[in-house]
Every structure is written in structure tokens, then in C-alpha cells.
Design a protein around this motif. Structure first.
Motif, mmCIF file in Angstrom:
data_model
loop_
_atom_site.group_PDB
_atom_site.id
_atom_site.type_symbol
_atom_site.label_atom_id
_atom_site.label_comp_id
_atom_site.label_asym_id
_atom_site.label_seq_id
_atom_site.Cartn_x
_atom_site.Cartn_y
_atom_site.Cartn_z
ATOM 1 N N ASN A 15 -22.394 16.598 -12.278
ATOM 2 C CA ASN A 15 -22.189 15.829 -13.504
ATOM 3 C C ASN A 15 -20.685 15.683 -13.746
ATOM 4 O O ASN A 15 -20.024 16.603 -14.247
ATOM 5 C CB ASN A 15 -22.853 16.527 -14.687
ATOM 6 C CG ASN A 15 -22.782 15.699 -15.970
ATOM 7 O OD1 ASN A 15 -22.009 14.742 -16.070
ATOM 8 N ND2 ASN A 15 -23.593 16.059 -16.947
ATOM 9 N N LYS A 17 -19.079 13.954 -15.815
ATOM 10 C CA LYS A 17 -18.650 13.865 -17.213
ATOM 11 C C LYS A 17 -18.212 15.235 -17.739
ATOM 12 O O LYS A 17 -17.486 15.316 -18.722
ATOM 13 C CB LYS A 17 -19.780 13.303 -18.080
ATOM 14 C CG LYS A 17 -20.145 11.873 -17.740
ATOM 15 C CD LYS A 17 -21.352 11.395 -18.516
ATOM 16 C CE LYS A 17 -21.035 11.171 -19.979
ATOM 17 N NZ LYS A 17 -22.192 10.574 -20.702
ATOM 18 N N LYS A 18 -18.659 16.286 -17.080
ATOM 19 C CA LYS A 18 -18.334 17.643 -17.533
ATOM 20 C C LYS A 18 -17.046 18.180 -16.925
ATOM 21 O O LYS A 18 -16.506 19.196 -17.394
ATOM 22 C CB LYS A 18 -19.483 18.593 -17.178
ATOM 23 C CG LYS A 18 -20.817 18.239 -17.809
ATOM 24 C CD LYS A 18 -20.803 18.436 -19.310
ATOM 25 C CE LYS A 18 -22.192 18.217 -19.908
ATOM 26 N NZ LYS A 18 -22.184 18.381 -21.382
ATOM 27 N N GLU A 21 -13.689 20.803 -17.084
ATOM 28 C CA GLU A 21 -13.942 22.026 -17.839
ATOM 29 C C GLU A 21 -14.984 22.926 -17.175
ATOM 30 O O GLU A 21 -14.856 24.151 -17.161
ATOM 31 C CB GLU A 21 -14.390 21.703 -19.268
ATOM 32 C CG GLU A 21 -13.295 21.132 -20.161
ATOM 33 C CD GLU A 21 -13.142 19.639 -19.998
ATOM 34 O OE1 GLU A 21 -13.916 19.029 -19.212
ATOM 35 O OE2 GLU A 21 -12.243 19.069 -20.656
ATOM 36 N N GLU A 22 -16.057 22.314 -16.638
ATOM 37 C CA GLU A 22 -17.104 23.106 -16.007
ATOM 38 C C GLU A 22 -17.790 22.274 -14.940
ATOM 39 O O GLU A 22 -17.809 21.046 -15.003
ATOM 40 C CB GLU A 22 -18.123 23.582 -17.044
ATOM 41 C CG GLU A 22 -18.723 22.467 -17.876
ATOM 42 C CD GLU A 22 -19.700 22.971 -18.922
ATOM 43 O OE1 GLU A 22 -20.250 24.077 -18.755
ATOM 44 O OE2 GLU A 22 -19.928 22.245 -19.919
ATOM 45 N N VAL A 24 -21.204 21.322 -13.530
ATOM 46 C CA VAL A 24 -22.607 21.310 -13.935
ATOM 47 C C VAL A 24 -23.377 20.411 -12.974
ATOM 48 O O VAL A 24 -22.901 19.326 -12.615
ATOM 49 C CB VAL A 24 -22.766 20.791 -15.386
ATOM 50 C CG1 VAL A 24 -24.233 20.679 -15.769
ATOM 51 C CG2 VAL A 24 -22.025 21.708 -16.359
ATOM 52 N N GLU A 42 -22.438 9.983 -14.955
ATOM 53 C CA GLU A 42 -22.562 11.350 -14.455
ATOM 54 C C GLU A 42 -22.218 11.372 -12.972
ATOM 55 O O GLU A 42 -21.663 12.352 -12.465
ATOM 56 C CB GLU A 42 -23.980 11.869 -14.680
ATOM 57 C CG GLU A 42 -24.289 12.189 -16.131
ATOM 58 C CD GLU A 42 -25.712 12.660 -16.339
ATOM 59 O OE1 GLU A 42 -25.960 13.327 -17.361
ATOM 60 O OE2 GLU A 42 -26.587 12.360 -15.492
#
Length: 344
Positions: A15, A17-18, A21-22, A24, A42
Motif C-alpha cells: 500500500n 499510500k502508507k 511511515e509504514e 502495509v 495504493e
């Protein structure tokens, strides 16, 4: 790192879009979920959504309860229509759908044989993409010298492909692997910040020096001699018009300024990005949601009542492109004629 892959009858993707930061992962159990991922970014990047499209169609037949080829082919066509409606500009998505449909048509067996053949084709396309990008990087690395500072826009790395190398960033990564000390200046790439979020994330992971600038600073960078070469990817290259390049909005602006300062401007794209059918007038430029511009971090920054234009892409004429890097080799102008030479 792979961006999208097939695992136990599911399509798994990062993903984006995450990021950064992380990390996913999205598990897609049906083709509608893959379509949603493509539409909402995504997963993004022309080669990546091409592979995702192929896997979505494989998922459609894998999950099908059809007992006849007629029913299976009908479901496959319906799934193809859904996937084609997600994003209109990137050629790779349509190329992938067309290839899967041709494969299905060529299979003369029963339902199980058709499903097996279609899934195998989709997985082959993912592997072919990785190989093509490595080859593209090898060809493109010949254009970079030790010590070069390379500019780039958006994200044309492994996150924009099936994984491993990428297109424009693949060139930089191969040069880095060859021992060349190359560094990168990445445009942040408003409004979704693919350069600041994704390109910087990738290059940092790979140990390649990267600096991020705001999009409007590119002219100053060229003026100060801080960029030696510029490399971008492409979402569609229109062969009938001598290879106009459709890429992330802002690319054409960069190409104009690069030409002003005599900076080589390269495009890296696999042959699946080349459109041999449609003209410049037929090209559809995606207009995305106005909130990508009006809002930052969930907060509106544009006054209410003010309208927005948000084209996702622009079109760069061939006279602003120094060369196009493909998995078959580097193409110099005149592009249309020399493209035929490397294909043949």
C-alpha cells in the motif's frame, strides 16, 4: 522487494499510500479489490498497474465458479472492463489486459486448463517486468558517468514496477551497482508527493544519496549546474506521433528548462509503455480528485468556493527528449524510425 505478487490464490501488494511511515500490505481476494487499489493509488506506476491488472484477471478466473468456457470467458471480459475503467492514461494497464485476453482466446482446453494458462501468463508477465527493468537499467547506465547528479520526477523505481529495479531509478541503481558514485535530486512531485515519499524512501533503502527539492526549484538547480542529467519514467509513449511522452504532470516543464540549460533529458520505459495505435489527439489525460490539491494532511488549504484543475499527467514533445531507454537499448531521435530498428 516486490511491489505486487501472487500468493496462495491472492494478489498481495504494498500500500503505497502508507509509505514512508509504514509498510502495509493489501491482500486482494477478488479483482474488484485490485481495481480499487489501482484507482486509489495504493498501487501506482505504469508497469506496476500493468502487472496488477494481469493478476486481477488471473484472480477473476481463479475465483470463478464457471463450469463452461463460455461462462468463464464472459466473466473474464467483465473483469477486464472493470480493470480498464480504473485509470485511463497508462498504456501498460491496457497492454496487460489485452495480452491476458489474447492468451485466454488462444487456450483451447476446458475451464481448468484456461484458468491455469491465464494465471501462468500473469505470473510470467511479472517476471518479465523485473527482467526488462534490469536490462533497461543496464542500457541506461551507459549514459551516466561517475560523479553524476541525476534529477528525477515522481517515482519510477521498483514501487512503480513489479519490483527489484524500476525504470528511471533502475538506471541509477545499476550505475550504483557498477561502482559509479551517482547521487539524485528528486522533485517532491505535488500533489501526491511520490518523489518526496516514494523515491526518497527507495533510494535511502538502497544507500544512494538523495536530496528532495520542491518542484518549483528545478530551474534554479539547472541554473546553478547542480544537476548533470535528468531521467524520468513514462506512462504512455505515442509512437504514431514520433514518441510524445505522457508522464507525471510537471515533466514537460522540466524538459523545457533542461533544454534551455543543455541538460540531457532521458525517458526510461519498457516497450509495454509504447502505444502503437493511438494518436496525440486520442490520448486521455486523467483528471484526479480536487482534494489532492485542496487538502494537505487532512486539512483544507484552498479557500472554499475556489475550483481546482488537477491533471495527473502532461505531454512532452519528442524534441525535448534526448533519448528513450528501453529493455532493448537506447533510442535516439528520430524516435519512431529508431524504435523500429531495435524492435526488428
Amino acid at each position: 522487494m516486490r511491489t505486487v505478487w501472487w500468493e496462495k490464490g491472492k494478489v498481495i501488494l504494498i500500500n503505497q499510500k502508507k509509505l514512508p511511515e509504514e509498510v502495509v500490505y493489501v491482500e486482494c481476494e477478488d479483482y474488484h479489490r485490485v481495481a480499487e487499489s489501482i484507482k486509489t493509488l495504493e498501487i501506482r506506476g505504469a508497469p506496476a498497474i500493468g502487472v496488477a491488472a494481469a493478476m486481477a484477471l488471473a484472480l477473476a478466473v481463479h475465483k470463478s465458479c464457471a463450469t463452461s468456457r463460455y461462462a468463464l470467458d464472459k466473466e473474464l471480459t467483465e473483469a477486464a472492463d472493470v480493470i480498464k475503467a480504473t485509470r485511463p492514461t497508462a498504456r501498460n494497464l491496457f497492454w496487460a489486459v489485452e495480452r491476458i485476453l489474447r492468451k485466454a482466446e488462444s487456450i483451447e482446453g476446458d475451464v481448468s486448463e484456461a484458468v491455469e494458462g491465464i494465471v501462468k501468463e500473469a505470473l510470467s508477465m511479472a517476471e518479465e517486468d523485473v527482467v526488462a527493468n534490469k536490462n533497461m537499467g543496464t542500457h541506461g547506465a551507459t549514459l551516466l558517468e561517475d560523479g553524476d547528479v541525476v534529477g528525477t520526477i515522481c517515482n519510477a523505481g521498483r514501487l512503480a514496477t513489479a519490483g527489484e529495479y524500476g525504470t528511471a531509478l533502475g538506471v541509477i541503481k545499476v550505475a550504483h551497482e557498477q561502482g559509479k558514485k551517482v547521487s539524485v535530486i528528486a522533485l517532491e512531485t505535488r500533489p501526491v508527493l511520490q518523489g518526496a515519499r516514494l523515491t526518497a524512501f527507495e533510494l535511502k533503502q538502497d544507500g544512494i544519496d538523495v536530496k528532495v527539492i520542491c518542484d518549483g526549484a528545478i530551474g534554479y538547480m539547472f541554473y546553478k549546474g547542480m544537476i548533470d542529467k535528468f531521467i524520468c519514467g513514462a506512462d504512455r509513449i505515442l509512437v504514431t506521433d514520433d514518441c510524445y511522452v505522457i508522464n507525471k504532470v510537471g515533466t514537460h516543464t522540466v524538459s523545457i528548462v533542461a533544454k534551455q540549460y543543455d541538460i540531457p533529458f532521458y525517458v526510461a520505459a519498457p516497450l509495454s509503455t509504447f502505444d502503437f495505435q493511438h494518436s496525440l489527439e486520442e490520448a486521455e489525460i486523467e483528471e484526479r480528485d480536487s482534494q489532492e490539491v485542496t487538502n494537505i494532511g487532512g486539512r483544507r488549504i484552498v479557500p472554499h468556493g475556489v475550483s481546482v484543475l488537477n491533471p495527473a499527467f502532461d505531454i512532452t514533445p519528442p524534441e525535448f527528449v534526448s533519448a528513450i531507454i528501453t529493455e532493448r537499448g537506447v533510442i535516439r531521435p528520430p524516435f519512431k524510425m529508431n524504435l523500429k530498428n531495435i524492435i526488428s
